[in-house]
Design a protein around this motif. Structure first.
Motif, mmCIF file in Angstrom:
data_model
loop_
_atom_site.group_PDB
_atom_site.id
_atom_site.type_symbol
_atom_site.label_atom_id
_atom_site.label_comp_id
_atom_site.label_asym_id
_atom_site.label_seq_id
_atom_site.Cartn_x
_atom_site.Cartn_y
_atom_site.Cartn_z
ATOM 1 N N THR A 48 35.051 -12.972 -5.958
ATOM 2 C CA THR A 48 34.922 -11.901 -6.945
ATOM 3 C C THR A 48 35.901 -12.098 -8.093
ATOM 4 O O THR A 48 35.526 -12.031 -9.276
ATOM 5 N N THR A 49 37.153 -12.363 -7.764
ATOM 6 C CA THR A 49 38.162 -12.588 -8.802
ATOM 7 C C THR A 49 37.835 -13.833 -9.630
ATOM 8 O O THR A 49 37.979 -13.822 -10.861
ATOM 9 N N ALA A 50 37.370 -14.879 -8.964
ATOM 10 C CA ALA A 50 37.040 -16.123 -9.657
ATOM 11 C C ALA A 50 35.901 -15.926 -10.651
ATOM 12 O O ALA A 50 35.953 -16.417 -11.788
ATOM 13 N N VAL A 51 34.862 -15.208 -10.232
ATOM 14 C CA VAL A 51 33.721 -14.966 -11.127
ATOM 15 C C VAL A 51 34.130 -14.069 -12.288
ATOM 16 O O VAL A 51 33.744 -14.302 -13.443
ATOM 17 N N GLN A 52 34.919 -13.044 -12.005
ATOM 18 C CA GLN A 52 35.411 -12.171 -13.081
ATOM 19 C C GLN A 52 36.175 -12.986 -14.123
ATOM 20 O O GLN A 52 35.927 -12.864 -15.331
ATOM 21 N N ASP A 53 37.109 -13.816 -13.652
ATOM 22 C CA ASP A 53 37.917 -14.629 -14.567
ATOM 23 C C ASP A 53 37.054 -15.595 -15.361
ATOM 24 O O ASP A 53 37.255 -15.802 -16.569
ATOM 25 N N ALA A 54 36.076 -16.222 -14.691
ATOM 26 C CA ALA A 54 35.222 -17.205 -15.358
ATOM 27 C C ALA A 54 34.392 -16.554 -16.461
ATOM 28 O O ALA A 54 34.293 -17.094 -17.575
ATOM 29 N N ILE A 55 33.808 -15.392 -16.179
ATOM 30 C CA ILE A 55 32.977 -14.736 -17.193
ATOM 31 C C ILE A 55 33.825 -14.275 -18.370
ATOM 32 O O ILE A 55 33.393 -14.363 -19.534
ATOM 33 N N HIS A 56 35.041 -13.815 -18.107
ATOM 34 C CA HIS A 56 35.933 -13.437 -19.208
ATOM 35 C C HIS A 56 36.208 -14.634 -20.119
ATOM 36 O O HIS A 56 36.439 -14.452 -21.322
ATOM 37 N N GLN A 57 36.185 -15.844 -19.556
ATOM 38 C CA GLN A 57 36.455 -17.050 -20.349
ATOM 39 C C GLN A 57 35.229 -17.547 -21.108
ATOM 40 O O GLN A 57 35.320 -18.500 -21.887
ATOM 41 N N LEU A 58 34.084 -16.899 -20.893
ATOM 42 C CA LEU A 58 32.873 -17.336 -21.581
ATOM 43 C C LEU A 58 32.719 -16.697 -22.958
ATOM 44 O O LEU A 58 31.611 -16.584 -23.492
ATOM 45 N N ASP A 59 33.847 -16.302 -23.560
ATOM 46 C CA ASP A 59 33.812 -15.935 -24.968
ATOM 47 C C ASP A 59 33.691 -17.178 -25.833
ATOM 48 O O ASP A 59 33.574 -17.094 -27.058
ATOM 49 N N LYS A 60 33.704 -18.337 -25.184
ATOM 50 C CA LYS A 60 33.446 -19.618 -25.846
ATOM 51 C C LYS A 60 32.686 -20.502 -24.855
ATOM 52 O O LYS A 60 32.756 -20.296 -23.634
ATOM 53 N N PRO A 61 31.944 -21.486 -25.341
ATOM 54 C CA PRO A 61 31.176 -22.339 -24.426
ATOM 55 C C PRO A 61 32.067 -23.305 -23.662
ATOM 56 O O PRO A 61 33.166 -23.653 -24.116
ATOM 57 N N GLU A 64 31.297 -28.904 -20.794
ATOM 58 C CA GLU A 64 31.548 -29.873 -19.727
ATOM 59 C C GLU A 64 30.905 -29.453 -18.411
ATOM 60 O O GLU A 64 30.637 -30.294 -17.543
ATOM 61 N N VAL A 65 30.638 -28.151 -18.248
ATOM 62 C CA VAL A 65 29.962 -27.669 -17.039
ATOM 63 C C VAL A 65 28.670 -26.915 -17.399
ATOM 64 O O VAL A 65 28.173 -26.093 -16.640
ATOM 65 N N ASN A 66 28.127 -27.217 -18.572
ATOM 66 C CA ASN A 66 26.836 -26.657 -19.002
ATOM 67 C C ASN A 66 26.825 -25.134 -19.122
ATOM 68 O O ASN A 66 25.779 -24.504 -18.931
ATOM 69 N N LEU A 67 27.973 -24.531 -19.447
ATOM 70 C CA LEU A 67 28.009 -23.080 -19.605
ATOM 71 C C LEU A 67 28.068 -22.727 -21.092
ATOM 72 O O LEU A 67 28.961 -23.184 -21.811
ATOM 73 N N PRO A 68 27.121 -21.895 -21.559
ATOM 74 C CA PRO A 68 27.142 -21.485 -22.965
ATOM 75 C C PRO A 68 28.113 -20.334 -23.179
ATOM 76 O O PRO A 68 28.633 -19.748 -22.225
ATOM 77 N N SER A 69 28.341 -20.000 -24.422
ATOM 78 C CA SER A 69 29.127 -18.813 -24.730
ATOM 79 C C SER A 69 28.331 -17.568 -24.355
ATOM 80 O O SER A 69 27.117 -17.509 -24.528
ATOM 81 N N PHE A 70 29.045 -16.562 -23.837
ATOM 82 C CA PHE A 70 28.435 -15.263 -23.576
ATOM 83 C C PHE A 70 28.781 -14.257 -24.664
ATOM 84 O O PHE A 70 28.481 -13.079 -24.521
ATOM 85 N N ASN A 236 18.234 -20.070 -14.860
ATOM 86 C CA ASN A 236 18.283 -21.406 -15.465
ATOM 87 C C ASN A 236 19.692 -21.763 -15.931
ATOM 88 O O ASN A 236 20.134 -22.907 -15.799
ATOM 89 N N VAL A 237 20.408 -20.772 -16.472
ATOM 90 C CA VAL A 237 21.796 -21.013 -16.903
ATOM 91 C C VAL A 237 22.652 -21.409 -15.701
ATOM 92 O O VAL A 237 23.416 -22.387 -15.749
ATOM 93 N N PHE A 238 22.535 -20.659 -14.602
ATOM 94 C CA PHE A 238 23.328 -20.946 -13.409
ATOM 95 C C PHE A 238 22.929 -22.284 -12.801
ATOM 96 O O PHE A 238 23.785 -23.046 -12.329
ATOM 97 N N ASP A 239 21.642 -22.614 -12.827
ATOM 98 C CA ASP A 239 21.162 -23.874 -12.271
ATOM 99 C C ASP A 239 21.743 -25.064 -13.029
ATOM 100 O O ASP A 239 22.121 -26.083 -12.424
ATOM 101 N N LYS A 240 21.826 -24.952 -14.346
ATOM 102 C CA LYS A 240 22.398 -26.045 -15.141
ATOM 103 C C LYS A 240 23.885 -26.223 -14.833
ATOM 104 O O LYS A 240 24.401 -27.345 -14.833
ATOM 105 N N PHE A 241 24.576 -25.118 -14.582
ATOM 106 C CA PHE A 241 25.978 -25.200 -14.172
ATOM 107 C C PHE A 241 26.095 -25.913 -12.829
ATOM 108 O O PHE A 241 26.948 -26.787 -12.646
ATOM 109 N N LEU A 242 25.222 -25.569 -11.882
ATOM 110 C CA LEU A 242 25.256 -26.194 -10.555
ATOM 111 C C LEU A 242 24.906 -27.678 -10.614
ATOM 112 O O LEU A 242 25.329 -28.447 -9.745
ATOM 113 N N ASP A 243 24.140 -28.088 -11.615
ATOM 114 C CA ASP A 243 23.838 -29.513 -11.797
ATOM 115 C C ASP A 243 25.111 -30.320 -12.033
ATOM 116 O O ASP A 243 25.184 -31.499 -11.679
#
Length: 254
Positions: A48-61, A64-70, A236-243
């Protein structure tokens, strides 16, 4: 002439190239992302803490792990088509260039992973989200005509949702085999379509007022369509990250 290369050698080279390509496709999580090990007793709390921190960091793309900006999140599909509903929505709408703001600004988020069923689940609460898109619309809302083409602003308030991803592990990576989103609560919806009726302000204001007065009926009519479209997009976004990130890098070895 040089002797021909044996077929068995060619096959061996092809297999080696494939294996090397596969092994090189895995990358580590960004150093600022928190890691959790499935063997730790407080794994879901850590997750839970890891996902919270990761999403907070998606103010930019994070390419390297296929995650776009949120912030904003731009729908990767150019056009979204929404059909009429069974009750009050008697129009079809085309939405293009959809942008979503404030996806990183949730009020609460809980995450869990069930390794027996391979289901990853998140429950998220948002005080407000902001959707903007270029719309084309023609039909009726209740008994009122609605027609126009321009910029739409949709602001859900106090929105709660449950997101589930059913995963399958293959070649040391997870894949998303099914994704669902269920909107469990909606506290309000602000709706504004610019340029209705070719810019007729009086008619446009009247119809926008009707849309806002009947927001709950409109949302209930279109809810299933919204859930399906967004589940496909974020699956699809999560799948590209898992790739990019291996199962052991995400959760440690079994």
């Amino acid at each position: 002439m040089s002797p021909s290369v044996p077929i068995t050698m060619i096959n061996t080279l092809v297999i080696l190239v494939v294996l090397l390509t596969t092994s090189c496709s895995s990358v580590p999580l960004p150093s600022t992302f928190k890691k959790c090990n499935r063997k730790q007793a407080d794994f879901n709390q850590c997750l839970t803490t890891a996902v919270q921190d990761a999403i907070h960091q998606l103010d930019k793309p994070h390419p390297e792990v296929n995650l776009p900006s949120f912030e904003p999140f731009v729908y990767p599909v150019g056009t979204v088509r929404l059909g009429a509903g069974p009750s009050v929505v008697h129009f079809r709408q085309i939405a293009k260039n959809v942008r979503v703001h404030k996806l990183t600004e949730f009020s609460s988020l809980n995450a869990s992973m069930d390794f027996n069923t391979n289901i990853f689940r998140m429950n998220i609460d948002y005080p407000i989200l902001k959707f903007e898109y270029d719309y084309e619309i023609d039909g009726k809302i209740l008994v009122m005509p609605i027609r126009g083409k321009g910029l739409a602003h949709i602001h859900p308030k106090n929105l709660s949702m449950e997101i589930t991803f059913t995963l399958e592990e293959k070649n040391k990576h997870y894949k998303v085999v099914n994704s669902t989103i269920t909107y469990t609560k909606m506290g309000g919806l602000m709706i504004n379509h610019e340029n209705l009726f070719d810019g007729n302000k009086e008619l446009g204001d009247k119809v926008n007022a009707a849309l806002n007065e009947n927001w709950k009926s409109i949302f209930d009519d279109l809810k299933a369509g919204y859930e399906k479209i967004n589940a496909e997009i974020f699956g699809n976004v999560f799948d590209k990250f898992l790739d990019k990130v291996s199962a052991s890098e995400l959760f440690g070895d079994p």
